[in-house]
Design a protein around this motif. Structure first.
Motif, PDB file in Angstrom:
ATOM      1  N   UNK A 203     -34.822  72.791 -48.702  1.00  0.00           N
ATOM      2  CA  UNK A 203     -35.910  73.517 -48.017  1.00  0.00           C
ATOM      3  C   UNK A 203     -37.227  72.761 -48.149  1.00  0.00           C
ATOM      4  N   UNK A 204     -37.493  72.220 -49.334  1.00  0.00           N
ATOM      5  CA  UNK A 204     -38.729  71.458 -49.523  1.00  0.00           C
ATOM      6  C   UNK A 204     -38.754  70.221 -48.642  1.00  0.00           C
ATOM      7  N   UNK A 205     -37.635  69.507 -48.572  1.00  0.00           N
ATOM      8  CA  UNK A 205     -37.567  68.317 -47.733  1.00  0.00           C
ATOM      9  C   UNK A 205     -37.633  68.681 -46.253  1.00  0.00           C
ATOM     10  N   UNK A 206     -36.958  69.746 -45.867  1.00  0.00           N
ATOM     11  CA  UNK A 206     -36.920  70.163 -44.465  1.00  0.00           C
ATOM     12  C   UNK A 206     -38.307  70.506 -43.941  1.00  0.00           C
ATOM     13  N   UNK A 207     -39.143  71.078 -44.792  1.00  0.00           N
ATOM     14  CA  UNK A 207     -40.470  71.515 -44.357  1.00  0.00           C
ATOM     15  C   UNK A 207     -41.579  70.511 -44.665  1.00  0.00           C
ATOM     16  N   UNK A 208     -41.231  69.357 -45.218  1.00  0.00           N
ATOM     17  CA  UNK A 208     -42.249  68.381 -45.609  1.00  0.00           C
ATOM     18  C   UNK A 208     -42.939  67.799 -44.374  1.00  0.00           C
ATOM     19  N   UNK A 209     -44.256  67.863 -44.372  1.00  0.00           N
ATOM     20  CA  UNK A 209     -45.038  67.352 -43.247  1.00  0.00           C
ATOM     21  C   UNK A 209     -45.894  66.147 -43.633  1.00  0.00           C
ATOM     22  N   UNK A 210     -46.520  66.215 -44.794  1.00  0.00           N
ATOM     23  CA  UNK A 210     -47.501  65.196 -45.163  1.00  0.00           C
ATOM     24  C   UNK A 210     -46.873  63.815 -45.323  1.00  0.00           C
ATOM     25  N   UNK A 211     -45.780  63.716 -46.066  1.00  0.00           N
ATOM     26  CA  UNK A 211     -45.171  62.406 -46.320  1.00  0.00           C
ATOM     27  C   UNK A 211     -44.668  61.744 -45.042  1.00  0.00           C
ATOM     28  N   UNK A 212     -43.874  62.419 -44.186  1.00  0.00           N
ATOM     29  CA  UNK A 212     -43.479  61.773 -42.927  1.00  0.00           C
ATOM     30  C   UNK A 212     -44.665  61.389 -42.049  1.00  0.00           C
ATOM     31  N   UNK A 213     -45.710  62.214 -42.066  1.00  0.00           N
ATOM     32  CA  UNK A 213     -46.893  61.901 -41.267  1.00  0.00           C
ATOM     33  C   UNK A 213     -47.521  60.583 -41.690  1.00  0.00           C
ATOM     34  N   UNK A 214     -47.499  60.284 -42.994  1.00  0.00           N
ATOM     35  CA  UNK A 214     -48.157  59.098 -43.511  1.00  0.00           C
ATOM     36  C   UNK A 214     -47.294  57.849 -43.350  1.00  0.00           C
ATOM     37  N   UNK A 215     -45.994  57.967 -43.544  1.00  0.00           N
ATOM     38  CA  UNK A 215     -45.139  56.770 -43.606  1.00  0.00           C
ATOM     39  C   UNK A 215     -44.335  56.516 -42.339  1.00  0.00           C
ATOM     40  N   UNK A 216     -44.374  57.428 -41.366  1.00  0.00           N
ATOM     41  CA  UNK A 216     -43.605  57.250 -40.139  1.00  0.00           C
ATOM     42  C   UNK A 216     -44.537  57.164 -38.939  1.00  0.00           C
TER      43      UNK A 216
END
Length: 275
Positions: A203-216
């Protein structure tokens, strides 16, 4: 009304209020997907005047939606797998093997519970860039695994500590190695805590926004939280499409949580009683 009846009634009322706080936003998101932007402004929380499923159909038929969903599923599944393997193995060592400095190392690993993820985003980006992992799945998977290990080790160790010590001693006398005991005995007995940690990490990974926004930056590997940005323009945000998109994409996480809830309760309480 006696005191027992009053306490039970009060407990039911509190549970209903808490449930409404959780279910309310989900229902508002679901109903909002059937509305137009104009109706959302005038009636954001009520039932739609007209049940128009065009928003859901448009998203469901959009290939980008399935691509975002597949990316999120791949990243979340790999994060769960790595966290379970590494976290369970580390916790098993701290639980079953006594060595010099084990308590100090364990305390150091558990310090991650007090370290906010957002505070590490800049050095994390620099490290991911230096490793050449930007715009790859591993840029999200590895940091998520690292930040999830503290909680995983804490829960696993609490559960492993309750396993019968006599079982390990008997297996050791019969020539069973640490690795074989971990694989053949410990893991099969640890289904509740495996499911508990797996659900939390998923659930934490599924809802993660900040990290993908920065590295992708490559849209082809965007996760579903980043996919919502396609409905936000310079002058207009399609809130009805966003609510429909959110409803469709959080459904797998909700189903996963409901399917594993009995294991979650067993896993969280399994390490709470000594003896």
């Amino acid at each position: 009304m006696n005191s027992a009846t009053f306490r039970n009634t009060l407990r039911v009322i509190v549970l209903i209020l808490v449930a409404s706080l959780v279910i309310g936003p989900l229902l508002a998101s679901f109903f909002g997907g059937f509305k137009s932007n104009a109706e959302l402004r005038t009636n954001p929380l009520g039932l739609p005047d007209t049940w128009n499923a065009e928003n859901y159909v448009a998203i469901f038929l959009d290939g980008a939606f399935w691509r975002y969903l597949g990316n999120s599923l791949l990243i979340s599944s790999m994060t769960v797998l790595l966290t379970l393997v590494v976290g369970a193995a580390a916790a098993y060592v701290f639980s079953q093997i006594r060595f010099f400095g084990s308590k100090m190392i364990l305390s150091y690993l558990l310090l991650g519970l007090m370290f906010p993820f957002a505070a590490a985003i800049l050095p994390l980006f620099i490290k991911v860039r230096d490793l050449g992992l930007l715009d790859t799945y591993w840029a999200v998977i590895l940091p998520q695994t690292a930040f999830g290990l503290s909680l995983a080790i804490l829960l696993f160790k609490a559960f492993f500590d309750q396993l019968p010590r006599e079982l390990f001693e008997a297996a050791y006398v019969d020539g069973c190695s640490y690795l074989r005991f971990f694989w053949s005995f410990t893991l099969p007995l640890s289904t509740p805590i495996l499911a508990t940690v797996g659900v939390f990490v998923f659930v934490q990974s599924w809802n993660n926004f900040l990290l993908p926004l920065v590295v992708l930056n490559d849209r082809s590997i965007y996760t579903w939280p980043l996919g919502m940005m396609q409905f936000q323009g310079e002058y207009l945000t399609q809130w009805n499409m966003i609510l429909a998109f959110v409803t469709l994409t959080i459904t797998p996480a909700v189903i996963f949580f409901l399917a594993a809830q009995k294991y979650i309760v067993a896993g969280l309480t399994g390490g709470s009683v000594k003896g």
